[in-house]
Design a protein around this motif. Sequence first.
Motif, PDB file in Angstrom:
ATOM      1  N   LYS A   2      -2.820 -28.884 -17.739  1.00  0.00           N
ATOM      2  CA  LYS A   2      -2.052 -30.302 -17.502  1.00  0.00           C
ATOM      3  C   LYS A   2      -2.246 -30.541 -16.247  1.00  0.00           C
ATOM      4  O   LYS A   2      -2.188 -29.754 -15.195  1.00  0.00           O
ATOM      5  N   GLN A  13       1.417 -48.154  -6.932  1.00  0.00           N
ATOM      6  CA  GLN A  13       2.204 -48.077  -8.432  1.00  0.00           C
ATOM      7  C   GLN A  13       2.753 -49.448  -8.679  1.00  0.00           C
ATOM      8  O   GLN A  13       2.636 -49.963  -9.710  1.00  0.00           O
ATOM      9  N   TYR A  27      -5.016 -49.274 -18.691  1.00  0.00           N
ATOM     10  CA  TYR A  27      -4.793 -48.389 -17.395  1.00  0.00           C
ATOM     11  C   TYR A  27      -3.800 -47.129 -18.205  1.00  0.00           C
ATOM     12  O   TYR A  27      -4.033 -45.941 -17.609  1.00  0.00           O
ATOM     13  N   ILE A  28      -2.764 -47.578 -18.601  1.00  0.00           N
ATOM     14  CA  ILE A  28      -2.034 -46.450 -19.118  1.00  0.00           C
ATOM     15  C   ILE A  28      -2.507 -45.409 -20.148  1.00  0.00           C
ATOM     16  O   ILE A  28      -2.550 -44.277 -19.900  1.00  0.00           O
ATOM     17  N   GLY A  29      -3.432 -46.009 -20.966  1.00  0.00           N
ATOM     18  CA  GLY A  29      -4.155 -45.089 -22.104  1.00  0.00           C
ATOM     19  C   GLY A  29      -4.984 -44.126 -21.404  1.00  0.00           C
ATOM     20  O   GLY A  29      -5.235 -43.078 -21.641  1.00  0.00           O
ATOM     21  N   THR A  31      -4.714 -42.934 -18.055  1.00  0.00           N
ATOM     22  CA  THR A  31      -4.081 -42.234 -17.343  1.00  0.00           C
ATOM     23  C   THR A  31      -3.409 -41.140 -18.363  1.00  0.00           C
ATOM     24  O   THR A  31      -3.497 -39.959 -17.692  1.00  0.00           O
ATOM     25  N   ARG A  32      -3.184 -41.564 -19.276  1.00  0.00           N
ATOM     26  CA  ARG A  32      -2.841 -40.421 -20.450  1.00  0.00           C
ATOM     27  C   ARG A  32      -3.809 -39.369 -20.794  1.00  0.00           C
ATOM     28  O   ARG A  32      -3.455 -38.378 -20.833  1.00  0.00           O
ATOM     29  N   ARG A  33      -4.798 -40.149 -20.947  1.00  0.00           N
ATOM     30  CA  ARG A  33      -6.059 -39.096 -21.125  1.00  0.00           C
ATOM     31  C   ARG A  33      -6.478 -38.249 -19.996  1.00  0.00           C
ATOM     32  O   ARG A  33      -6.794 -36.921 -20.006  1.00  0.00           O
ATOM     33  N   LEU A  35      -4.112 -37.047 -17.725  1.00  0.00           N
ATOM     34  CA  LEU A  35      -2.911 -36.195 -17.710  1.00  0.00           C
ATOM     35  C   LEU A  35      -3.318 -35.003 -18.607  1.00  0.00           C
ATOM     36  O   LEU A  35      -2.984 -33.633 -18.195  1.00  0.00           O
ATOM     37  N   THR A  36      -4.236 -35.129 -19.642  1.00  0.00           N
ATOM     38  CA  THR A  36      -4.607 -34.065 -20.574  1.00  0.00           C
ATOM     39  C   THR A  36      -5.900 -33.364 -20.193  1.00  0.00           C
ATOM     40  O   THR A  36      -5.965 -32.215 -20.098  1.00  0.00           O
ATOM     41  N   TYR A  37      -6.912 -34.082 -19.870  1.00  0.00           N
ATOM     42  CA  TYR A  37      -8.240 -33.888 -19.538  1.00  0.00           C
ATOM     43  C   TYR A  37      -8.924 -33.811 -18.110  1.00  0.00           C
ATOM     44  O   TYR A  37      -9.928 -33.374 -18.003  1.00  0.00           O
TER      45      TYR A  37
END
Length: 50
Positions: A2, A13, A27-29, A31-33, A35-37
């Motif tokens: 993580k 921000q 951007y949110i999409g 950054t979510r990726r 956070l995982t990869y």
Amino acid sequence: MKYIITYYSDAVQEDILALPETLRARYIGLTRRMLTYGSNLGEPHYQGVG
């Protein structure tokens, strides 16, 4: 693994949150990726060295 995304200032921000809705959603999409990869999102998001 993580990952954590840290902004170096509150102003950055706030600027991101002030983006137009479509750019903010993208951007949110991404950054979510991240956070995982991690930051290596592959094409077309590759940030090569050099």
